[in-house]
Design a protein around this motif. Structure first.
Motif, short mmCIF file in Angstrom:
data_model
loop_
_atom_site.label_atom_id
_atom_site.label_comp_id
_atom_site.label_asym_id
_atom_site.label_seq_id
_atom_site.Cartn_x
_atom_site.Cartn_y
_atom_site.Cartn_z
N ALA A 169 -22.83 -90.98 -14.93
CA ALA A 169 -23.04 -91.50 -16.28
C ALA A 169 -22.38 -90.61 -17.32
O ALA A 169 -21.81 -91.09 -18.30
CB ALA A 169 -24.53 -91.66 -16.57
N SER A 170 -22.42 -89.31 -17.11
CA SER A 170 -21.76 -88.38 -18.04
C SER A 170 -20.26 -88.61 -18.05
O SER A 170 -19.63 -88.61 -19.11
CB SER A 170 -22.05 -86.93 -17.65
OG SER A 170 -23.40 -86.63 -17.89
N PRO A 219 -24.33 -89.57 -20.88
CA PRO A 219 -25.15 -88.69 -20.03
C PRO A 219 -26.60 -89.17 -19.98
O PRO A 219 -27.15 -89.61 -20.99
CB PRO A 219 -25.04 -87.33 -20.72
CG PRO A 219 -24.56 -87.60 -22.09
CD PRO A 219 -23.81 -88.89 -22.05
N THR A 220 -27.17 -89.11 -18.79
CA THR A 220 -28.53 -89.60 -18.62
C THR A 220 -29.42 -88.54 -17.99
O THR A 220 -28.95 -87.66 -17.27
CB THR A 220 -28.58 -90.87 -17.74
OG1 THR A 220 -28.03 -90.56 -16.45
CG2 THR A 220 -27.84 -92.01 -18.37
N ALA A 221 -30.71 -88.67 -18.26
CA ALA A 221 -31.73 -87.89 -17.59
C ALA A 221 -32.26 -88.78 -16.47
O ALA A 221 -32.70 -89.89 -16.72
CB ALA A 221 -32.84 -87.52 -18.57
N VAL A 274 -32.25 -92.31 -18.20
CA VAL A 274 -32.60 -92.36 -19.61
C VAL A 274 -31.53 -91.65 -20.43
O VAL A 274 -31.22 -90.49 -20.18
CB VAL A 274 -33.97 -91.67 -19.85
CG1 VAL A 274 -34.34 -91.74 -21.31
CG2 VAL A 274 -35.04 -92.29 -18.97
N HIS A 275 -30.98 -92.37 -21.41
CA HIS A 275 -30.02 -91.78 -22.34
C HIS A 275 -30.67 -91.75 -23.72
O HIS A 275 -31.06 -92.79 -24.26
CB HIS A 275 -28.74 -92.60 -22.40
CG HIS A 275 -27.78 -92.13 -23.45
ND1 HIS A 275 -26.99 -91.02 -23.27
CD2 HIS A 275 -27.53 -92.60 -24.69
CE1 HIS A 275 -26.26 -90.83 -24.38
NE2 HIS A 275 -26.58 -91.77 -25.24
N ASP A 288 -26.10 -82.34 -26.07
CA ASP A 288 -26.38 -80.96 -25.69
C ASP A 288 -27.86 -80.64 -25.54
O ASP A 288 -28.26 -79.49 -25.74
CB ASP A 288 -25.72 -79.98 -26.68
CG ASP A 288 -24.22 -80.20 -26.79
OD1 ASP A 288 -23.61 -80.52 -25.76
OD2 ASP A 288 -23.68 -80.05 -27.89
N LEU A 289 -28.70 -81.61 -25.21
CA LEU A 289 -30.09 -81.31 -24.89
C LEU A 289 -30.17 -81.00 -23.40
O LEU A 289 -29.66 -81.76 -22.58
CB LEU A 289 -31.00 -82.51 -25.20
CG LEU A 289 -31.30 -82.82 -26.65
CD1 LEU A 289 -32.17 -84.07 -26.75
CD2 LEU A 289 -31.99 -81.65 -27.33
#
Length: 129
Positions: A17-18, A23-25, A71-72, A78-79
């Protein structure tokens, strides 16, 4: 749609995803959790007491057996979320999943999803979490 809530720790993903600009969690869905249909959703995500509008993909991985939630957090960069606990409330489904069409096509679809999610949060919605 009844708002469904999920919580979980962010796990290391593959980074796809990034590479596609979103980017995703990655959160593994716990066994026995009630989930809606696989798809793309707008959501509200809580991290350490702070609320974030979000775009969420619920999918079953490449094997079809690895149910996960990606989750995005919209407009956040930058988290460092790895290992953090997220609380996610799904608000509305914006589309079904489609078979992976290739990296370039998927990047276009993700950009459209991000635009739809941002527009959703700019329009008035009665949200009770």
């Amino acid at each position: 749609m009844r708002h469904l809530r999920f919580s979980g720790r962010v796990e290391k993903g593959e980074g796809m995803a990034s590479r596609l600009g979103c980017p995703t969690a990655n959160i593994a869905v716990e066994q026995g959790a009630v989930i809606p249909a696989l798809g793309i959703y707008v959501a509200q995500t809580e991290l350490a007491g702070e609320q974030f509008p979000s775009l969420v993909c619920i999918n079953d991985g490449r094997t079809g057996y690895n149910l996960k939630m990606e989750v995005h957090l919209l407009n956040q960069k930058d988290l460092d979320l790895l290992g953090k606990r997220l609380h996610v409330v799904l608000l509305e489904k914006i589309r079904d999943l489609v078979p992976y069409p290739g990296e370039k096509e998927m990047a276009v679809m993700i950009a459209e999803d991000l635009a739809k999610a941002n527009a959703w949060f700019l329009s008035p919605h009665p949200v009770t979490l």
